[in-house]
Design a protein around this motif. Structure first.
Motif, mmCIF file in Angstrom:
data_model
loop_
_atom_site.group_PDB
_atom_site.id
_atom_site.type_symbol
_atom_site.label_atom_id
_atom_site.label_comp_id
_atom_site.label_asym_id
_atom_site.label_seq_id
_atom_site.Cartn_x
_atom_site.Cartn_y
_atom_site.Cartn_z
ATOM 1 N N GLU A 241 0.841 -1.154 0.015
ATOM 2 C CA GLU A 241 0.105 0.020 -0.065
ATOM 3 C C GLU A 241 0.775 1.321 0.053
ATOM 4 O OE1 GLU A 241 -3.575 2.024 2.825
ATOM 5 O OE2 GLU A 241 -2.719 0.057 3.330
ATOM 6 N N ALA A 242 1.858 1.292 0.943
ATOM 7 C CA ALA A 242 2.896 2.385 0.711
ATOM 8 C C ALA A 242 3.574 2.786 -0.581
ATOM 9 C CB ALA A 242 3.903 2.218 1.888
ATOM 10 N N ILE A 243 3.675 1.698 -1.259
ATOM 11 C CA ILE A 243 4.280 1.852 -2.590
ATOM 12 C C ILE A 243 3.269 2.041 -3.514
ATOM 13 C CG2 ILE A 243 5.156 0.336 -4.451
ATOM 14 C CD1 ILE A 243 6.583 -1.363 -2.534
ATOM 15 N N ALA A 244 1.980 1.730 -3.491
ATOM 16 C CA ALA A 244 0.942 2.252 -4.344
ATOM 17 C C ALA A 244 0.586 3.604 -4.234
ATOM 18 C CB ALA A 244 -0.242 1.440 -4.102
ATOM 19 N N THR A 245 0.796 3.916 -3.081
ATOM 20 C CA THR A 245 0.443 5.579 -2.616
ATOM 21 C C THR A 245 1.725 6.231 -2.818
ATOM 22 O OG1 THR A 245 0.725 5.417 -0.225
ATOM 23 C CG2 THR A 245 -1.430 4.851 -1.070
ATOM 24 N N ARG A 246 2.655 5.806 -3.109
ATOM 25 C CA ARG A 246 3.963 6.572 -3.160
ATOM 26 C C ARG A 246 4.400 7.392 -2.029
ATOM 27 N NH1 ARG A 246 4.213 9.302 -9.041
ATOM 28 N NH2 ARG A 246 6.263 8.711 -8.804
ATOM 29 N N ALA A 247 4.290 6.575 -0.578
ATOM 30 C CA ALA A 247 4.499 7.402 0.390
ATOM 31 C C ALA A 247 6.014 7.698 0.666
ATOM 32 C CB ALA A 247 4.001 6.498 1.790
ATOM 33 N N TYR A 248 6.971 6.820 -0.060
ATOM 34 C CA TYR A 248 8.369 6.828 0.165
ATOM 35 C C TYR A 248 8.941 8.093 -0.627
ATOM 36 C CZ TYR A 248 7.609 5.102 -4.666
ATOM 37 O OH TYR A 248 7.282 4.944 -5.767
ATOM 38 N N LEU A 249 8.347 8.751 -1.541
ATOM 39 C CA LEU A 249 8.816 9.726 -2.345
ATOM 40 C C LEU A 249 9.401 10.776 -1.672
ATOM 41 C CD1 LEU A 249 5.987 10.555 -5.165
ATOM 42 C CD2 LEU A 249 8.412 9.515 -5.458
ATOM 43 N N PRO A 250 8.953 11.351 -0.504
ATOM 44 C CA PRO A 250 9.907 12.044 0.296
ATOM 45 C C PRO A 250 11.571 11.726 0.677
ATOM 46 C CG PRO A 250 7.538 12.105 1.384
ATOM 47 C CD PRO A 250 7.818 11.065 0.549
ATOM 48 N N PHE A 251 11.579 10.644 0.579
ATOM 49 C CA PHE A 251 12.975 9.784 0.719
ATOM 50 C C PHE A 251 13.542 9.015 -0.413
ATOM 51 C CE2 PHE A 251 10.350 9.684 4.649
ATOM 52 C CZ PHE A 251 11.088 10.584 5.294
ATOM 53 N N TYR A 252 12.729 8.913 -1.431
ATOM 54 C CA TYR A 252 13.332 8.335 -2.667
ATOM 55 C C TYR A 252 12.503 8.612 -3.887
ATOM 56 C CZ TYR A 252 15.134 4.665 -5.680
ATOM 57 O OH TYR A 252 15.964 4.031 -6.674
ATOM 58 N N MET A 253 13.116 9.679 -4.607
ATOM 59 C CA MET A 253 12.093 10.334 -5.594
ATOM 60 C C MET A 253 12.768 10.031 -7.013
ATOM 61 S SD MET A 253 14.639 12.001 -4.044
ATOM 62 C CE MET A 253 13.653 12.424 -2.423
ATOM 63 N N HIS A 254 13.659 9.277 -7.188
ATOM 64 C CA HIS A 254 13.854 8.678 -8.710
ATOM 65 C C HIS A 254 13.978 7.387 -8.802
ATOM 66 C CE1 HIS A 254 18.091 7.287 -7.169
ATOM 67 N NE2 HIS A 254 17.803 8.161 -6.277
ATOM 68 N N GLY A 255 14.081 7.001 -10.132
ATOM 69 C CA GLY A 255 14.287 5.656 -10.511
ATOM 70 C C GLY A 255 15.549 5.124 -10.022
ATOM 71 N N THR A 256 15.619 3.613 -10.359
ATOM 72 C CA THR A 256 16.703 3.011 -9.891
ATOM 73 C C THR A 256 17.803 2.558 -10.901
ATOM 74 O OG1 THR A 256 15.124 1.844 -8.220
ATOM 75 C CG2 THR A 256 17.188 0.869 -8.490
ATOM 76 N N GLY A 257 17.607 3.260 -11.871
ATOM 77 C CA GLY A 257 18.602 3.023 -13.018
ATOM 78 C C GLY A 257 18.271 3.666 -14.248
#
Length: 444
Positions: free
Chosen positions: A339-355
């Motif tokens: 759910e945290a991934i679906a709502t993009r709750a992580y964006l304040p701490f990880y805001m770019h792609g992985t490569g």
């Protein structure tokens, strides 16, 4: 590490031209120009760098050059004439005769004859391929050349009936690296890895970021790299949370981290490597906790690189680990990871792609999605694809953010080639584990 230059035989470029020609419409012709020289200020110019796709097909590194490639494989180069007087000032020029022999073209002519010869080269062609927007001068000249061909219609000469974007074919070719490219990219990434190790050995509290940048540049050039592949990032303290920080002018303090995103270019191929380490050589508890989290996320992303798996699987694998770690450390409230991934709750701490794709350009050509398939899914990975793997975490001060993590920014980036099973890490020369980094820095 040897600094002996790598050489690429002309046959490699001839083979690429032949493979491209075989994909073109029968009877067609392709035009691709190199990059222009660019003024820096006054009568000074930036160091010259050729157009990547032009060089991919020719190996020819001089400015003012254009390739004409016919669908039957015939290749014609236009380039600068020999000019002994200008060579006194600017250095060696091949000239058409030597370029034809050295680089394996069927014909070569002075660039000054381009306007006069081009209508004949375009006459009775079924189509013309170009790279619109890549070279403004070519874009301006092509309509006049086509009009000159159309003016011969009463004499039975036909102009090309259609125009096509050459990138559609060429970008897909460049996406899959051949053995020659992989060897150069390994060398470039190894040079960059040693440069990162040199930076770690040199770093001490009180130094300025630009002093470490100088260490990187020294190592790049010492081993034959022509240029940095991009402007180096040497970011300390709060600047580790600035993704594209370029000032490199801050004094590095005891107890802080420094994030270095730097890679060299070698024979037209980029490396792109990031390491994060403590200025004083020892990770603090909070620094180590987040560093191990990012390292675990990268390990998960690397494990997802398998032929046939989707490109997006790499990012998704890293994200699963990062989001769980954010919950474990208190950066995010505990809950359902999906759910945290679906709502993009992580964006304040990880805001770019992985490569991203890597090759002659740092963010190299090639589509990330399969636009031919319904829904445009992420494209499957194939052997020969080159990409970076660079998860990160960036913690800025803020309400509700655990204070022990404030101003900690960490990114770990490696260059990899997809193989028949798994991937090969090209940048392994750069220390990455906590133990290896701290051991190396104790040797300062």
């Amino acid at each position: 590490m040897s600094s002996t230059p790598l050489t690429v035989p002309a046959s490699v470029y001839a083979d690429r031209r032949a493979r491209l020609a075989a994909q073109m419409q029968p009877g067609s012709v392709a035009l691709i120009a190199t990059a222009p020289e660019v003024p820096r200020n006054g009568d000074s110019e930036y160091p010259y760098r050729f157009d990547s796709s032009f060089h991919y097909l020719t190996g020819f590194g001089e400015p003012e050059a254009l390739l004409v490639l016919r669908a039957d494989g015939r290749a014609v180069l236009f380039c600068r004439q020999k000019n002994p007087e200008r060579e006194i000032w600017d250095g060696f020029r091949y000239g058409p005769d030597a370029a034809r022999v050295e680089f394996g073209f069927d014909e070569a002519h002075p660039i000054d004859e381009l306007d006069a010869r081009m209508p004949d080269l375009l006459a009775d062609s079924s189509a013309v391929y170009t790279t619109p927007g890549a070279n403004a001068q070519l874009d301006r000249k092509l309509p006049a050349w086509l009009d000159a061909v159309r003016a011969r219609a009463r004499a039975g000469v036909a102009a090309p009936e259609s125009q096509h974007n050459l990138r559609t074919l060429l970008d897909e070719m460049r996406l899959l690296k051949d053995a020659t490219e992989q060897a150069i990219m390994l060398r470039a990434a190894t040079i960059s890895g040693h440069a990162h190790a040199r930076a770690m050995r040199a770093t001490r509290p009180g130094m300025y970021e630009y002093e470490i940048e100088a260490e990187l540049l020294h190592e790049f050039r010492r081993h034959g790299s022509q240029y940095p592949a991009y402007t180096s990032i040497v970011a300390s303290g709060p600047h580790t949370c600035v993704l594209h920080y370029h000032a490199n002018n801050r004094q590095m303090l005891d107890g802080e981290l420094v994030l270095i995103d730097a890679g060299c270019e070698l024979h037209g191929y980029a490396s792109d490597v990031t390491r994060t380490y403590p200025v004083n050589g020892v990770f603090s508890g909070p620094q180590r906790e987040l560093y191990e989290l990012v390292l675990a996320a990268q390990a998960a992303a690397l494990a997802a690189i398998q032929p046939g798996r989707k490109y997006s699987d790499v990012h998704d694998a890293a994200l699963q680990v990062l989001v769980q770690g954010m919950m474990d450390t208190g950066l995010l409230a505990r809950g359902d990871v999906g759910e945290a991934i679906a709502t993009r709750a992580y964006l304040p701490f990880y805001m770019h792609g992985t490569g991203h794709w890597l090759g002659m350009d740092v963010h190299d050509v090639g589509l990330y999605r399969d636009f031919r398939a319904e829904g445009r899914p992420s494209r499957p990975l194939q052997p020969g694809m080159a990409l970076t793997v660079e998860p990160g975490i960036y913690v800025r001060p803020g309400e509700g953010v655990p204070e022990q993590f404030w101003n900690i920014g960490i990114r770990i980036e490696d260059d990899v080639i997809v193989g028949d099973s798994g991937c090969t890490i090209l940048s392994a020369a750069a220390p990455k584990s906590v133990a290896d980094i701290e051991h190396l820095m104790r040797q300062r």
